[in-house]
Design an enzyme around this catalytic site. Structure first.
Site, short mmCIF file in Angstrom:
data_model
loop_
_atom_site.label_atom_id
_atom_site.label_comp_id
_atom_site.label_asym_id
_atom_site.label_seq_id
_atom_site.Cartn_x
_atom_site.Cartn_y
_atom_site.Cartn_z
N CYS A 41 -6.65 7.81 -8.59
CA CYS A 41 -5.38 7.79 -7.88
C CYS A 41 -4.23 7.28 -8.75
O CYS A 41 -3.08 7.34 -8.37
CB CYS A 41 -5.46 6.92 -6.64
SG CYS A 41 -6.68 7.54 -5.49
N CYS A 58 2.07 0.39 -3.80
CA CYS A 58 1.86 -0.50 -4.96
C CYS A 58 1.85 -1.96 -4.51
O CYS A 58 1.07 -2.77 -5.01
CB CYS A 58 2.95 -0.30 -6.01
SG CYS A 58 2.87 1.30 -6.82
#
Ligand SMILES: Cc1ncc(COP(=O)(O)O)c(C=O)c1O
Lengths: 141, 395
Positions: A35, A104
């Site tokens: 990813c 994130c």
């Protein structure tokens, strides 16, 4: 318009607490290379205080900045407080992240928690609070 | 130092293009469809541009239709061939896995309308095999569309041979030549091309204008209905300034093509050689059969967006096929099509250099990329595991 806030760019360009703690007593790694983001957190906890924290990150600018900010937010804090770190706190401390980069900050939160849990499993201590809800990461799916 | 190394994304406009455009805005601003002199002057500019552009690719002016760019030209070419096919009961289209989305998304839409689409493998070297095109052609194939040069990895396809195969089998051949026109030699007759798409901003012309070449006799379908502009095939008052800029830019690019290509090829090969010294990296696409200005690498253990941001800090403007730069979860379909796994496709870097690049800049790029890759690896957990032997190097 810049892609990222000044704060994000500052933490990306000059990441705090980069590296490894050789005698860490809590280590957490989350994400996967497929990813495009992996974060690894190293904790040195003494007397229930996060005495030192370091990170290694493979990922984009906001992943590096989120890791850096997350380490700053828990350094010197009691474990119970570090356990309460949320992705929202990380994103806010960075003056915001673009919506599609919120994951994130989630990863940073998860990396910290994973390291804390590792510490707790090593020392046999119980996790005292429920993980907080992720903010702003719903769009991810 | 600012080094623009993203010429595949777009280019700086040439002086010649700008100078050709200004009078269209300040003086010959009439509507080309108007019969008074101001209108007719604009019409003349348009038709002169058509002649000049046609001459560069060996077409006749009537075979050129002006569009809003490469995407529109791709859409119109494919839609038109599909319509012809549909009328003849031929509803199969052949293309490749690494086309631009202007092609791929059009094909996906056609699939939903009942067409069947075969996407050919582009192999590890980023090259389509002519035999595989031939083998894929069926009784009901109405179109083969293969790009002339890939926008990410720069590989140049054997379009002349593919075109010849299509001729033999009576199938229309379209090529998206957006990255190739003005950069490599192309001739629609010699290269057996039935339809070709081009875009001005990739050869130092303005953005938002391009053209579609369609060989005489191929019936085009309209994407945009309205007035009778462009022989009734593309409605809307023409972008006269844009077209004039496109023609000037293309004329200039064609006039200097060989010297530009020689210079760019030398710099490209120096970059490939220099960046190839970085441990655990790989060039994407064949080393020689690629556009003169394209350098594309994957670096193991790092992620492309952070690489781009740090290069930007050093004044180098480049691009990457990493997921983070595309805003999606997957890295570039082009890198996946040549067999790069996700883990390494995230660490890609594309440098597409411009003709004015100097030797000093070339060395600076090599130094900077080497430095930044090493820095990012210094705190990459992926790199640590690779070096510790916990995971296996792919590159
Ligand atoms: C190969 C290719 N085809 C089509 C396009 C689309 O061109 P435009 O931006 O003019 O619509 C591009 C440009 O990004 C391209 O590189």
């Amino acid at each position: 318009m810049a892609l990222y806030s000044e704060k994000v760019m500052d933490h990306f360009r000059n990441p705090r607490n980069v590296g490894v703690i050789e005698d860490a007593n809590g280590i957490g790694e989350v994400g996967n290379a497929k990813c495009g983001d992996i974060m690894k957190m190293y904790l040195k906890i003494e007397d229930d205080i996060v005495k030192d924290v370091k990170f290694e990150t493979f990922g984009c600018g906001s992943a590096i900045a989120s890791s850096s900010m997350a380490t700053e937010l828990i350094k010197g804090k009691p474990v119970s407080e570090a356990m309460k770190l949320t992705n929202k706190a990380v994103a806010e401390a960075l003056d915001g992240l673009p919506a599609y980069k919120m994951h994130c900050s989630v990863l940073a939160e998860e990396a910290i928690r994973s390291a804390l849990e590792d510490y707790q499993s090593r020392t046999g201590e119980r996790i005292l609070c429920d993980p907080p809800a992720h903010i702003g990461a719903e769009e991810e799916e | 130092m600012i080094i623009y190394a993203d010429n595949a994304a777009t280019t700086k406009m040439s002086r010649a293009a700008i100078e050709a455009m200004l009078p269209c805005m300040e003086e010959q601003y009439g509507n080309p469809s108007s019969l008074y002199s101001l209108g007719q002057q604009a019409k003349e500019i348009l038709e002169k541009a058509r002649e000049e552009i046609a001459a560069v690719i060996g077409a006749s002016p009537k075979e050129i239709i002006f569009t809003s760019g490469g995407s529109e030209a791709d859409n119109q070419a494919i839609r038109s061939a599909a319509e012809i096919g549909r009328r003849n009961g031929k509803m199969h289209i052949i293309s490749t896995a690494f086309e631009h989305h202007a092609v791929l998304h059009t094909l996906e839409k056609l699939e939903r309308e009942g067409f069947s689409v075969t996407l050919l493998d582009v192999h590890e070297d980023g090259l389509v095999r002519v035999e595989e095109v031939e083998d894929a052609i069926r009784e009901d194939t109405c179109l083969v569309t293969v790009m002339t040069a890939n926008n990410e990895i720069g590989t140049i396809q054997p379009i002349r041979e593919i075109g010849a195969a299509c001729r033999r089998r009576g199938v229309l051949f379209h090529t998206d030549a957006v990255q190739a026109v003005g950069h490599i030699s192309l001739d629609v007759t010699n290269d057996n091309i039935d339809m070709l798409s081009a875009s001005a901003h990739k050869f130092h012309g303005p953005k938002g204008v391009g053209f579609l070449y369609a060989r005489k006799g191929i019936r085009l379908s309209n994407l945009i209905e309205g007035g009778a502009q462009e022989r009734g095939k593309r409605a809307g008052t023409e972008n006269v300034a844009g077209v004039a800029g496109m023609a000037a830019a293309l004329k200039e690019a064609a006039a200097h093509r060989e010297e530009n290509a020689a210079h760019l090829t030398a710099v490209r090969d120096r970059l490939i050689e220099g960046l190839g010294q970085i441990p655990h990296c790989a060039l994407n696409g064949d080393a020689k059969r690629r556009l003169p200005g394209n350098v594309s690498f994957c670096f193991e253990g790092i992620e492309g967006e952070s690489l781009l941001l740090l290069l930007d800090d050093k004044g180098i403007q480049a691009s990457s096929g990493s997921a983070c730069t595309s805003g999606s979860l997957d890295p570039s379909h082009v890198l996946l099509a040549i067999g790069r796994v996700h883990d390494v496709a995230h660490g890609s870097l594309r440098l597409t250099i411009g003709e004015d690049i100097t030797e000093e800049e070339t060395d600076y790029i090599i130094r900077s990329v080497t430095e930044v890759v090493a820095y990012l690896r210094s705190f990459s957990p992926v790199w640590r595991d690779l070096c510790a032997g916990k995971t296996k190097f792919i590159l």
